[in-house]
Design an enzyme around this catalytic site. Structure first.
Site, mmCIF file in Angstrom:
data_model
loop_
_atom_site.group_PDB
_atom_site.id
_atom_site.type_symbol
_atom_site.label_atom_id
_atom_site.label_comp_id
_atom_site.label_asym_id
_atom_site.label_seq_id
_atom_site.Cartn_x
_atom_site.Cartn_y
_atom_site.Cartn_z
ATOM 1 N N HIS A 63 13.739 42.402 17.683
ATOM 2 C CA HIS A 63 15.077 42.416 17.073
ATOM 3 C C HIS A 63 16.011 41.537 17.898
ATOM 4 O O HIS A 63 15.624 41.023 18.964
ATOM 5 C CB HIS A 63 15.610 43.850 16.956
ATOM 6 N N HIS A 65 18.981 41.998 19.485
ATOM 7 C CA HIS A 65 19.863 42.413 20.568
ATOM 8 C C HIS A 65 19.578 41.541 21.796
ATOM 9 O O HIS A 65 18.438 41.149 22.056
ATOM 10 C CB HIS A 65 19.666 43.888 20.897
ATOM 11 N N ASP A 67 19.251 41.870 24.969
ATOM 12 C CA ASP A 67 18.263 42.177 26.004
ATOM 13 C C ASP A 67 16.836 41.879 25.560
ATOM 14 O O ASP A 67 15.888 42.047 26.336
ATOM 15 C CB ASP A 67 18.384 43.641 26.469
ATOM 16 N N HIS A 68 16.686 41.392 24.327
ATOM 17 C CA HIS A 68 15.364 41.032 23.820
ATOM 18 C C HIS A 68 15.236 39.539 23.506
ATOM 19 O O HIS A 68 14.120 39.071 23.245
ATOM 20 C CB HIS A 68 15.036 41.851 22.570
ATOM 21 N N HIS A 139 16.778 50.971 13.766
ATOM 22 C CA HIS A 139 17.536 50.718 14.992
ATOM 23 C C HIS A 139 18.980 50.265 14.716
ATOM 24 O O HIS A 139 19.636 49.738 15.608
ATOM 25 C CB HIS A 139 16.810 49.680 15.843
ATOM 26 N N ASP A 210 12.799 48.567 19.489
ATOM 27 C CA ASP A 210 13.736 49.675 19.639
ATOM 28 C C ASP A 210 13.866 50.417 18.308
ATOM 29 O O ASP A 210 14.044 49.805 17.252
ATOM 30 C CB ASP A 210 15.112 49.150 20.057
ATOM 31 N N HIS A 268 11.192 50.338 28.133
ATOM 32 C CA HIS A 268 12.606 50.294 27.727
ATOM 33 C C HIS A 268 13.351 51.521 28.258
ATOM 34 O O HIS A 268 13.967 52.286 27.518
ATOM 35 C CB HIS A 268 12.708 50.210 26.197
#
Length: 308
Positions: A63, A65, A67-68, A139, A210, A268
């Site tokens: 996804h 976000h 942090d990915h 998510h 997530d 995570h």
């Protein structure tokens, strides 16, 4: 097949954990490496491993976000200086715009072909040895899980049966294995099925992005050799997990049990938990699903071939 956890933290990097990235090394695919998520600093984490960036030829983004994905532009750029060949990125709608805009604004010119595929549920990739499927998760924004299935392998050669036909060991054995039927010089036709043992099932790895750990996901992860699942919160913070569309240790373990997977790897992990908390987090999951590991950065998991 080997999993290497390059980043196991949630949201932002900490002293103990970088943000999300997992490498799957595949000897069967010409020593290629598939990368799942590419959080900020992923290319730095790779420097501490034996992984060669030029060998990474598929990147799967769960996804969008930060942090990915914040590690993508830097990794893609550096790979140009490391003899990287063609590369494909799979990710949710918007990944193409993100990558192309980042490269364009920074005037980054890649030395290799880059292909970008925006995801929809179902089979997204088939190679000679593997099928890859994706499923949309829960998510808050589009987030996907991936199921990597190794194709079944032919059974072991029954040498005694070939010797009984008067065929001595040699290169001919390889030719017989590689063809459905083989005709001997005397005209005898050998059906490969007659001289091979039972088919050996391939290995299965499921890597979920997530998500809230819904029970209905159990069919997607069913019978996986390894399930990689987020465990952002402890079982006592189920309210926070629901609020932020994440999972707890307990919920991940319940899903692993329901899906009859062989091993669960938790990742995570929120930075609210420090090293002294890890044993308690792991114990929460192991009370429900015994064969559980809580991954730390650079943890590796070898996937042993199935015999039956």
């Amino acid at each position: 097949m080997k999993l290497t956890f390059l980043g196991t933290g949630a949201g932002m990097p900490s002293k103990e954990r970088n943000v999300s990235a997992i490498a799957l090394s595949l000897l069967q695919e010409s020593n290629s490496v598939w990368l799942f998520d590419c959080g900020e600093g992923t290319q730095h984490q790779i420097l501490h491993t034996s992984i060669k960036p030029r060998k990474i030829n598929n990147i799967f983004i769960t996804h969008l976000h930060g942090d990915h994905i914040f590690g993508l532009p830097g990794f893609l750029s550096s790979r140009s200086f490391q003899d990287g060949d063609k590369l494909t990125i799979y990710g949710p709608k918007g990944i193409k715009q993100y990558v192309e805009t980042s490269l364009a604004i920074s005037e980054t010119h890649l030395s290799y072909p880059l292909h970008i595929v925006e995801l929809s549920e179902g089979k997204i990739l088939e190679t000679k040895q593997f099928n890859v499927y994706c499923k949309k998760l829960d998510h808050g924004i589009p987030s996907y899980g991936f199921r990597i299935e190794e194709k079944d392998r032919p059974g072991k050669l029954q040498v005694d049966k070939l010797k009984a036909l008067g065929i001595s060991p040699g290169p001919i054995y390889k030719e017989i294995i590689e063809n459905e039927t083989y005709t001997l010089p005397n005209g005898t036709i050998i059906d490969r099925k007659q001289i091979l043992g039972p088919t050996r099932p391939g290995r299965i790895v499921s890597i979920l992005g997530d998500t809230i750990a819904h029970e209905q996901y159990h069919t997607f992860i069913k019978n996986s050799d390894v399930l990689v699942h987020e465990a952002t919160f402890s079982k006592d913070h189920e309210d926070l997990a629901k609020k932020y569309h994440h999972s707890t240790t307990k919920q991940a373990a319940q899903l692993a049990k329901l899906g009859t997977v062989k091993k669960l790897i938790l990742t995570h992990i929120s930075s609210r938990y420090q090293e002294q908390d890890y044993a308690a987090l792991l114990d929460e999951a192991k009370q429900i699903f015994k064969n559980t590991v809580l991954a730390t950065d650079f943890y590796e998991e070898e996937l042993i071939r199935r015999n039956s």
